[in-house]
Design an enzyme around this catalytic site. Structure first.
Site, PDB file in Angstrom:
ATOM      1  N   LYS A 172      70.720 -18.609  44.712  1.00  0.00           N
ATOM      2  CA  LYS A 172      71.042 -17.214  45.052  1.00  0.00           C
ATOM      3  C   LYS A 172      69.834 -16.304  44.807  1.00  0.00           C
ATOM      4  CE  LYS A 172      73.232 -13.381  45.845  1.00  0.00           C
ATOM      5  NZ  LYS A 172      74.008 -12.896  46.947  1.00  0.00           N
ATOM      6  N   LYS A 240      69.692  -5.072  40.310  1.00  0.00           N
ATOM      7  CA  LYS A 240      70.057  -6.074  39.289  1.00  0.00           C
ATOM      8  C   LYS A 240      69.631  -7.481  39.738  1.00  0.00           C
ATOM      9  CE  LYS A 240      73.875  -7.913  39.838  1.00  0.00           C
ATOM     10  NZ  LYS A 240      74.427  -9.089  40.529  1.00  0.00           N
TER      11      LYS A 240
HETATM   12  P1  NAP Z   1      81.384  -3.807  42.901  1.00  0.00           P
HETATM   13  O1  NAP Z   1      82.105  -3.350  44.125  1.00  0.00           O
HETATM   14  O2  NAP Z   1      80.541  -2.854  42.148  1.00  0.00           O
HETATM   15  O3  NAP Z   1      82.451  -4.458  41.919  1.00  0.00           O
HETATM   16  C1  NAP Z   1      82.123  -4.901  40.649  1.00  0.00           C
HETATM   17  C2  NAP Z   1      83.356  -5.493  40.013  1.00  0.00           C
HETATM   18  O4  NAP Z   1      83.030  -5.965  38.688  1.00  0.00           O
HETATM   19  C3  NAP Z   1      84.493  -4.472  39.833  1.00  0.00           C
HETATM   20  O5  NAP Z   1      85.708  -5.131  40.025  1.00  0.00           O
HETATM   21  C4  NAP Z   1      84.299  -4.044  38.379  1.00  0.00           C
HETATM   22  O6  NAP Z   1      85.443  -3.493  37.786  1.00  0.00           O
HETATM   23  C5  NAP Z   1      83.938  -5.370  37.757  1.00  0.00           C
HETATM   24  N1  NAP Z   1      83.290  -5.246  36.463  1.00  0.00           N
HETATM   25  C6  NAP Z   1      82.023  -4.811  36.219  1.00  0.00           C
HETATM   26  N2  NAP Z   1      81.760  -4.855  34.902  1.00  0.00           N
HETATM   27  C7  NAP Z   1      82.873  -5.325  34.298  1.00  0.00           C
HETATM   28  C8  NAP Z   1      83.206  -5.606  32.955  1.00  0.00           C
HETATM   29  N3  NAP Z   1      82.323  -5.421  31.965  1.00  0.00           N
HETATM   30  N4  NAP Z   1      84.438  -6.070  32.687  1.00  0.00           N
HETATM   31  C9  NAP Z   1      85.327  -6.263  33.689  1.00  0.00           C
HETATM   32  N5  NAP Z   1      85.072  -6.046  34.988  1.00  0.00           N
HETATM   33  C10 NAP Z   1      83.847  -5.572  35.292  1.00  0.00           C
HETATM   34  O7  NAP Z   1      80.435  -5.048  43.235  1.00  0.00           O
HETATM   35  P2  NAP Z   1      80.511  -6.151  44.392  1.00  0.00           P
HETATM   36  O8  NAP Z   1      79.643  -5.695  45.506  1.00  0.00           O
HETATM   37  O9  NAP Z   1      81.917  -6.555  44.645  1.00  0.00           O
HETATM   38  O10 NAP Z   1      79.724  -7.338  43.649  1.00  0.00           O
HETATM   39  C11 NAP Z   1      80.330  -8.227  42.732  1.00  0.00           C
HETATM   40  C12 NAP Z   1      79.367  -9.390  42.487  1.00  0.00           C
HETATM   41  O11 NAP Z   1      79.110 -10.060  43.736  1.00  0.00           O
HETATM   42  C13 NAP Z   1      78.001  -8.940  41.930  1.00  0.00           C
HETATM   43  O12 NAP Z   1      77.509  -9.891  41.021  1.00  0.00           O
HETATM   44  C14 NAP Z   1      77.153  -8.885  43.186  1.00  0.00           C
HETATM   45  O13 NAP Z   1      75.785  -9.044  42.890  1.00  0.00           O
HETATM   46  C15 NAP Z   1      77.717 -10.052  43.981  1.00  0.00           C
HETATM   47  N6  NAP Z   1      77.495  -9.968  45.446  1.00  0.00           N
HETATM   48  C16 NAP Z   1      77.748  -8.807  46.134  1.00  0.00           C
HETATM   49  C17 NAP Z   1      77.507  -8.770  47.506  1.00  0.00           C
HETATM   50  C18 NAP Z   1      77.742  -7.544  48.350  1.00  0.00           C
HETATM   51  O14 NAP Z   1      77.240  -7.491  49.487  1.00  0.00           O
HETATM   52  N7  NAP Z   1      78.498  -6.540  47.892  1.00  0.00           N
HETATM   53  C19 NAP Z   1      77.034  -9.914  48.180  1.00  0.00           C
HETATM   54  C20 NAP Z   1      76.815 -11.064  47.445  1.00  0.00           C
HETATM   55  C21 NAP Z   1      77.044 -11.089  46.088  1.00  0.00           C
HETATM   56  P3  NAP Z   1      85.781  -1.919  37.973  1.00  0.00           P
HETATM   57  O15 NAP Z   1      86.487  -1.814  39.293  1.00  0.00           O
HETATM   58  O16 NAP Z   1      86.639  -1.598  36.815  1.00  0.00           O
HETATM   59  O17 NAP Z   1      84.469  -1.186  37.956  1.00  0.00           O
END
Ligand code: NAP
Length: 298
Positions: A172, A240
């Site tokens: 990744k 990040k």
């Molecule tokens: P996001 O919309 O910001 O969501 C983050 C999630 O993590 C939320 O559900 C948040 O809860 C939760 N979270 C964060 N810190 C936490 C903690 N300490 N305890 C419990 N829950 C926690 O991010 P996302 O885009 O879905 O990304 C999630 C992961 O997938 C990341 O690692 C990202 O790098 C990866 N990713 C994202 C993409 C993309 O295009 N978006 C693509 C590939 C990979 P709350 O709702 O309470 O804040």
């Protein structure tokens, strides 16, 4: 027998992934730190867990998709974490993008309780999560990988076991070098197009089918042209990932010239308070240097 799936982290990615697991017929129990974000999944038939431990107690396979390394540590090993609810024989699949080394440490802690772990970060953006077409890069034991195939197939299209635990995260990071450096190229190219008096969408259409084509150009280029900064992936999370790349490169002694440049450009945008915009808002850092604005003026 259909395995019961637990899903922790219903952010931009987790929302779509959960809906696709439900569509595929899995019984799914969900938990999100901010409870309101579970509403869509609950309406689609998911059950609500009271905590990560509670989700784990009600599931055979527990999936996590949260932001960063400390966040995965918190939901797996922290107070009311998965480790306190999971039964021996359970399988944890972390689909967040986090540190490969920390992943191996968490897998070792879970293994002491008889719980297996795969790291299975994804690529394909919010669109891929919603459509069930993610690329999934999996590290871990081959038997656990086979066991997880039905859940992976519900969420993704290109599913590859790339090595032992931690290897999924390493691939990744390689993926993210390609994404961010290509993203910079897309931004720089559109800035030149703007300065040259070109229509940006026509320019994208003209080049996207040739050697210059890429996911970033086709999916985010039009957003840049429209000055639509809504995030499929936020600048904060993209930075990040770049940080994780640079940490791994530092450990391995690999120079990362272009990725370091992107890291610094993202830092300037975070300093301007733009961390929650989409990663394609990288173009704003270049606009700042060039004194040119891309896209349609409102
Ligand atoms: P996001 O919309 O910001 O969501 C983050 C999630 O993590 C939320 O559900 C948040 O809860 C939760 N979270 C964060 N810190 C936490 C903690 N300490 N305890 C419990 N829950 C926690 O991010 P996302 O885009 O879905 O990304 C999630 C992961 O997938 C990341 O690692 C990202 O790098 C990866 N990713 C994202 C993409 C993309 O295009 N978006 C693509 C590939 C990979 P709350 O709702 O309470 O804040």
């Amino acid at each position: 027998m259909t395995e019961r799936v637990g899903f922790i982290g219903l952010g931009i990615m987790g929302q779509g992934m959960t809906l696709n697991l439900l569509k595929a017929g899995f019984p799914v129990t969900v938990w999100n730190r901010t409870a309101a974000k579970t509403e869509q999944a609950l309406a689609a038939g998911a059950a609500a867990g009271a905590s990560p431990a509670d989700v784990a107690a009600k599931s055979d396979i527990i999936i996590t998709c949260v932001s960063d390394t400390p966040d995965v540590q918190a939901v797996l090993l922290g107070e009311n974490g998965v480790i306190y609810g999971a039964k021996p024989g359970a399988l944890v699949i972390d689909m967040s993008t986090i540190s490969p080394g920390a992943t191996r440490d968490m897998a070792a802690a879970l293994a002491e309780k008889g719980v297996a772990m795969l790291d299975a970060p994804v690529s394909g953006g919010s669109e891929g999560a919603a459509k069930g077409t993610l690329s999934i890069m999996v590290g871990g034991d081959a038997n656990a990988y086979e066991r997880a195939q039905p859940v992976f197939k519900a969420m993704g299209k290109t599913i590859t076991r790339v090595g032992d635990i931690g290897a999924g995260q390493m691939v990744k990071l390689v993926n993210q070098v390609l994404v961010v450096v290509n993203g910079l190229a897309v931004c720089e190219a559109l800035l030149l197009a703007q300065a040259g008096g070109l229509d940006l969408q026509t320019t994208i259409d003209a080049v996207a089918g040739g050697a210059a084509g890429s996911w970033m150009l086709s999916m985010r280029g039009p957003q840049i042209a429209r000055r639509d900064w809504r995030p499929g992936f936020t600048i904060d999370l993209q930075q990040k990932d770049v940080r994780l790349v640079l940490e791994a490169a530092q450990e391995l002694g690999v120079p990362m010239l272009a990725t370091s440049l992107v890291n610094n450009l993202y830092r300037t945008l975070q300093q301007r308070g733009l961390g929650s915009e989409g990663n394609h808002a990288l173009v704003k850092a270049l606009e700042n240097l060039a004194g040119i604005e891309v896209g349609q003026k409102g």
